[in-house]
Design a protein around this motif. Structure first.
Motif, short mmCIF file in Angstrom:
data_model
loop_
_atom_site.label_atom_id
_atom_site.label_comp_id
_atom_site.label_asym_id
_atom_site.label_seq_id
_atom_site.Cartn_x
_atom_site.Cartn_y
_atom_site.Cartn_z
N THR A 90 5.36 0.43 10.59
CA THR A 90 6.11 -0.80 10.88
C THR A 90 5.95 -1.85 9.79
O THR A 90 6.54 -2.93 9.88
CB THR A 90 5.67 -1.39 12.23
N THR A 92 6.41 -2.85 5.64
CA THR A 92 7.26 -2.46 4.51
C THR A 92 6.42 -1.71 3.47
O THR A 92 5.18 -1.71 3.53
CB THR A 92 7.89 -3.68 3.84
N PHE A 127 13.68 -0.62 -2.35
CA PHE A 127 13.29 -0.40 -0.96
C PHE A 127 11.95 -1.05 -0.62
O PHE A 127 11.40 -0.80 0.44
CB PHE A 127 13.18 1.12 -0.69
N LYS A 130 11.69 -2.70 2.76
CA LYS A 130 12.10 -1.91 3.92
C LYS A 130 10.88 -1.32 4.62
O LYS A 130 9.90 -0.94 3.98
CB LYS A 130 13.04 -0.78 3.50
N LYS A 131 10.95 -1.21 5.94
CA LYS A 131 9.85 -0.62 6.70
C LYS A 131 9.71 0.86 6.39
O LYS A 131 10.71 1.58 6.28
CB LYS A 131 10.06 -0.83 8.20
N GLU A 133 8.85 3.27 8.22
CA GLU A 133 9.36 4.16 9.26
C GLU A 133 10.82 4.56 9.02
O GLU A 133 11.30 5.55 9.59
CB GLU A 133 9.21 3.52 10.64
N THR A 134 11.52 3.82 8.17
CA THR A 134 12.92 4.15 7.86
C THR A 134 13.04 5.07 6.66
O THR A 134 14.15 5.50 6.32
CB THR A 134 13.73 2.86 7.58
N PHE A 135 11.93 5.40 6.00
CA PHE A 135 11.96 6.16 4.76
C PHE A 135 12.09 7.67 5.03
O PHE A 135 11.63 8.18 6.06
CB PHE A 135 10.67 5.93 3.96
N SER A 136 12.65 8.36 4.05
CA SER A 136 12.65 9.82 4.07
C SER A 136 11.25 10.34 3.74
O SER A 136 10.38 9.58 3.30
CB SER A 136 13.64 10.36 3.03
N LYS A 140 8.24 8.45 1.55
CA LYS A 140 6.89 8.21 2.09
C LYS A 140 5.84 8.83 1.20
O LYS A 140 4.77 8.24 0.98
CB LYS A 140 6.79 8.78 3.51
#
Length: 247
Positions: A90, A92, A127, A130-131, A133-136, A140
């Motif tokens: 959660t 970034t 990115f 960006k959180k 959890e939204t990453f590929s 990650k």
């Protein structure tokens, strides 16, 4: 850089040793691959060397230091990139890296600079806010890697650093690791990607059932194994074709 002397590890309640009387010498600036089937003892060995678990017997030094007398100094010298994502989903990308960097004691201005440079180098600068959890998976993996090298470790432990990533992410990660190695970072690496290991590693130890079955350069291991044309042939010749399923 690493002197491993007859390390053994048997977990409580286990019938067999996960690592059994294992000895290795890993020299400065090597990219040293620890290769073996599932359950061979690779992750256990790395966990011992990182100070996460204690060996049942044996000892080791990192940069001439022992954990018994120099635990903090060793922790400052090593970086760890685990197989599982060691990130807060959660937060970034930049918040994660700021958190881990502050744990290393890096000054805020220097840390911002290191993070921005790292994110740009690994194609993640746009990115950064960006959180996670939204990453590929590949994104990650790249953030996971940056979290382990912010403090410029002398020794970097990598457990399956490219598992489950796309080809482009894998190439970026491997090229970045080569740059780190060229700048005096010794790398200890585990992987099931044998073609990748053959091209990436300067030296390799094939481990099975907690023991070293063979070690040397990828080229030397291939040349010294009858009918072997690549590292996969060497691996099968040494560890066999038996499935290693376990629950």
């Amino acid at each position: 850089m690493l002197h491993i002397n007859k390390i053994s590890k048997k977990y409580k309640g286990a019938d067999t040793f996960s690592v059994n009387d294992l000895s290795l010498e890993i020299r400065k600036n090597e990219i040293y691959g620890l290769l073996g089937p599932n359950g061979a003892g690779k992750t256990t060995l790395i966990s011992v060397l990182c100070g996460l678990i204690k060996p049942t017997s044996g000892d080791f030094t990192i940069d001439g230091l022992t954990y018994a007398d120099n635990a903090q100094s060793i922790k400052e010298r090593i970086g760890v990139v685990p197989q599982e994502y060691a990130l807060y989903p959660t937060l970034t990308a930049k918040e994660n890296l700021m958190y881990f960097g502050s744990m290393y004691g890096i000054q805020k201005q220097e840390l911002h600079q290191k993070i921005d440079q790292g994110l740009e180098r690994l194609g993640l600068e746009k990115f950064s806010g960006k959180k996670v959890e939204t990453f590929s998976g590949g994104m990650k993996r790249r953030v996971n890697l940056l979290a382990g090298i912010l403090h410029n470790p002398k020794v970097l432990f990598l457990d399956e650093p490219t598992v489950g990533v796309d080809v482009q992410s894998k190439n970026v990660i491997i090229e970045y690791l080569k740059e780190l190695n060229a700048n005096d970072t010794t790398i200890v690496y585990t992987s099931h990607h044998l073609t990748e290991a053959q091209d990436f590693c300067t030296h390799i130890a094939v481990i099975d059932r907690g023991r070293v079955f063979a070690q040397g350069t990828p080229k030397g291991l291939i040349e010294n194994t009858p009918n072997a044309h690549n590292l996969e042939d060497v691996f099968i010749a040494l560890t066999g074709k038996e499935l290693r399923d376990d629950v």
